[in-house]
Design an enzyme around this catalytic site. Structure first.
Site, short mmCIF file in Angstrom:
data_model
loop_
_atom_site.label_atom_id
_atom_site.label_comp_id
_atom_site.label_asym_id
_atom_site.label_seq_id
_atom_site.Cartn_x
_atom_site.Cartn_y
_atom_site.Cartn_z
N TYR A 242 -7.65 -5.09 8.60
CA TYR A 242 -6.85 -6.32 8.48
C TYR A 242 -6.71 -7.02 9.83
O TYR A 242 -5.68 -7.60 10.14
CB TYR A 242 -5.48 -6.01 7.84
CG TYR A 242 -5.62 -5.24 6.54
CD1 TYR A 242 -6.14 -5.85 5.41
CD2 TYR A 242 -5.31 -3.87 6.46
CE1 TYR A 242 -6.33 -5.13 4.23
CE2 TYR A 242 -5.50 -3.15 5.29
CZ TYR A 242 -6.01 -3.79 4.18
OH TYR A 242 -6.20 -3.09 3.02
N ARG B 87 -1.39 -9.29 12.21
CA ARG B 87 -0.47 -8.28 11.69
C ARG B 87 0.90 -8.27 12.39
O ARG B 87 1.92 -8.16 11.73
CB ARG B 87 -1.11 -6.88 11.74
CG ARG B 87 -2.41 -6.80 10.93
CD ARG B 87 -2.93 -5.39 10.74
NE ARG B 87 -2.08 -4.67 9.83
CZ ARG B 87 -1.24 -3.72 10.17
NH1 ARG B 87 -1.18 -3.33 11.44
NH2 ARG B 87 -0.48 -3.15 9.29
N ARG C 295 -7.59 0.61 4.91
CA ARG C 295 -7.11 0.91 6.26
C ARG C 295 -7.62 2.25 6.79
O ARG C 295 -8.06 2.33 7.93
CB ARG C 295 -5.57 0.93 6.22
CG ARG C 295 -4.88 1.15 7.54
CD ARG C 295 -3.36 1.32 7.34
NE ARG C 295 -2.82 0.37 6.39
CZ ARG C 295 -2.41 -0.84 6.71
NH1 ARG C 295 -2.47 -1.26 7.95
NH2 ARG C 295 -1.92 -1.64 5.77
N HIS D 86 -2.42 1.28 -7.62
CA HIS D 86 -2.34 1.10 -6.16
C HIS D 86 -0.95 0.53 -5.89
O HIS D 86 -0.68 -0.61 -6.24
CB HIS D 86 -3.43 0.13 -5.68
CG HIS D 86 -3.26 -0.27 -4.25
ND1 HIS D 86 -3.63 0.54 -3.20
CD2 HIS D 86 -2.73 -1.39 -3.70
CE1 HIS D 86 -3.34 -0.07 -2.06
NE2 HIS D 86 -2.79 -1.24 -2.34
N GLU E 199 -9.41 4.64 -3.14
CA GLU E 199 -9.85 3.29 -2.78
C GLU E 199 -9.26 2.84 -1.43
O GLU E 199 -8.47 1.89 -1.37
CB GLU E 199 -9.37 2.36 -3.90
CG GLU E 199 -10.02 1.02 -3.95
CD GLU E 199 -9.51 0.30 -5.19
OE1 GLU E 199 -10.30 0.18 -6.14
OE2 GLU E 199 -8.34 -0.13 -5.23
N PRO E 200 -9.58 3.54 -0.38
CA PRO E 200 -8.96 3.23 0.90
C PRO E 200 -9.58 2.03 1.61
O PRO E 200 -10.79 1.79 1.53
CB PRO E 200 -9.26 4.50 1.73
CG PRO E 200 -10.57 4.98 1.18
CD PRO E 200 -10.59 4.61 -0.28
N GLY F 118 -3.92 2.73 0.12
CA GLY F 118 -2.57 2.92 0.62
C GLY F 118 -2.40 4.02 1.66
O GLY F 118 -1.33 4.14 2.25
N CYS G 73 -0.11 -22.28 20.58
CA CYS G 73 1.01 -23.17 20.80
C CYS G 73 2.05 -22.92 19.72
O CYS G 73 2.29 -23.78 18.86
CB CYS G 73 0.49 -24.60 20.77
SG CYS G 73 1.52 -25.67 21.71
N GLU G 74 2.58 -21.73 19.71
CA GLU G 74 3.61 -21.35 18.73
C GLU G 74 4.33 -20.13 19.27
O GLU G 74 3.68 -19.15 19.65
CB GLU G 74 2.94 -21.05 17.38
CG GLU G 74 3.94 -20.66 16.33
CD GLU G 74 3.52 -20.95 14.89
OE1 GLU G 74 2.63 -21.79 14.65
OE2 GLU G 74 4.10 -20.31 14.01
#
Ligand code: LLP
Length: 422
Positions: free
Chosen positions: A378, A309, A273, A193, A270-271, A229, A342-343
């Site tokens: 994700y 992300r 996403r 991978h 092995e996906p 991937g 607060c960032e």
């Protein structure tokens, strides 16, 4: 392959359910998943012998259950993911193994679970081989090989080459086989991978690397895994990978190895996403609209605690607006979209390196909804409690019905394990 990207940047429904109806029943922000899209994506990959879902992308047990019911097997990278797979009905035994533990280390809990359940392990280090072999010699294992190159949508998601911690370095394979032999472990599979969100060009190079490593292992090899991937198109101009061409490359390599070794070789993919990204939407409400110098900001009630992300990788997610009242205005406005944290990095429209950018979005009013799309992979799994924000609810739309598959975290759940010492 059906594409559900909106060109107007306006949306009123998600999987046939009005956004207004979803928000009336669930306070924003929340995630919504469209089951049909997950199923469609599993079906896309059915040419492979095994579709092994990399559950790290979205590990809600209801999502794992969908994958199981539609024939996918599962990958687990931690004790928690093993337990999730079990909670979703995957069993330890089977050929091919329903659950595979893939990692570069064993922590104590994972090693105990692997031994207790007799789970198949895909080892990313020779130390794992030793630790497993000492406790339970005579098992079959798979080796994750780092082919010496990698590629991802970001340097942080590149899992090959010498800057990556992942896998057994390709030239160390022979040494690993010796360690395996020392503990009577049988290497029955190879796995590569090279990164997440890569492209067909790089993915194709793995096929050759796999064939080379297969020569070192020889005819005890029964499985090759192409890893994950597979990218998805986040931007309007991006396209889907030619899956048939990708499969053909692997299938040809598999046949060459079968001919050489005189045995059946199973081909896995092995996906993560690819199966869930497009099925997921993060729905937020616009709570402030303000001007800062030349920039207009839409501030919404979801932040990087909900979707990390953009701040982590500068990732682009499509966004749409759903108007709460009346006819939608067609006028567009260049805006920066930010969250409540607060960032200053809590911005959904940013590029890698933290550079804030603008996005053309329909003119909106307070109370309108902003929908962040392609957020199923994700997204919720990388959520946090930063600024004491609760983990968002997750909803699933199945056959036109809305199911709550994770309730929004309560304050008590967030702080329940904390103690003030006497
Ligand atoms: N297999 C292994 C061994 C992996 O490490 C990964 C992802 C996958 C499969 C699934 O990769 P996918 O098909 O999803 O590209 N948080 C990042 C992605 C990290 C991926 C980690 N490993 C992001 O939001 O883009």
């Amino acid at each position: 392959m059906s594409d559900n990207r909106s060109t107007t940047r306006l949306r009123t429904q998600i999987a046939g359910i009005p956004v207004a109806q979803l928000s009336a029943a669930h306070p924003t922000p929340f995630y919504v998943y469209d089951q049909a899209k997950i199923v469609e994506r599993i079906e896309d990959l059915k040419a492979f012998d095994v579709v092994r879902y990399a559950q790290k992308a979205c590990s809600n047990i209801a999502v794992l259950d969908i994958c199981r019911r539609h024939g996918a097997l599962v990958d687990a990278v931690s004790a928690g993911e093993i337990l999730r797979a079990e909670a979703a009905g995957f069993v330890a035994d089977g050929d091919p193994p329903p659950i595979v533990y893939t990692a570069d280390i064993f922590d104590q809990q994972a090693l105990e679970l692997v031994l207790d359940r007799n789970l198949h392990v895909n080892c990313g280090s020779t130390d794992m081989l030793e630790q497993l072999g000492k406790k339970d010699p005579g098992r079959s294992v798979t080796l994750r090989i780092n082919p010496g190159f990698g590629h991802g949508h970001s340097q942080k998601t590149n899992t090959g080459g010498s800057q990556s911690k992942h896998g057994i370095w390709h030239t160390e394979l022979e040494k690993s086989l010796q360690v395996a032999e020392q503990y009577d472990l049988k290497v029955v599979g190879l796995h590569m991978h090279i990164g997440s969100g890569t492209d067909l060009e790089h993915l194709s190079q793995v096929v050759t690397a796999m064939e080379q490593s297969a020569q070192v292992v020889g005819d005890q090899l029964g499985t090759i895994s192409a890893g994950g991937g597979l990218p998805i198109p986040y931007q309007a101009e991006e396209e889907y990978v030619d899956l048939a061409a990708y499969f053909d490359l692997w299938d040809a390599a598999r046949h060459r190895l079968e001919k050489q070794f005189g045995r059946k070789i199973h081909l896995e993919i092995e996906p993560g996403r690819y199966l869930v990204a497009e099925a997921g939407f993060l729905v937020a409400e616009i709570r402030a609209i303000k001007r800062m110098g030349d920039n207009w900001f839409y501030l919404v009630d979801a932040g990087f605690n909900d979707l990390a992300r953009p701040i982590l990788y500068g990732s682009y997610h499509p966004m749409t607006i759903c108007h709460r009242n009346g006819a939608p205005s067609a006028a567009m406005r260049e805006v920066v979209v930010g969250g409540p944290l607060c960032e200053s990095g809590d911005i959904f429209t940013q590029e890698e390196g933290g550079f804030v950018c603008t996005r053309p979005l329909p003119e909106a009013e307070l109370g309108d909804w902003l929908i962040i799309e392609c957020a199923g992979a994700y997204g919720a799994v990388m959520g946090s409690n930063y600024n004491s924000k609760p983990l968002a609810a997750e909803l699933l739309i199945r056959d036109g019905q809305v199911h709550t598959i994770r309730a929004r975290q309560t304050f008590e759940q967030m702080t329940g394990a904390e103690r003030i010492p006497d």
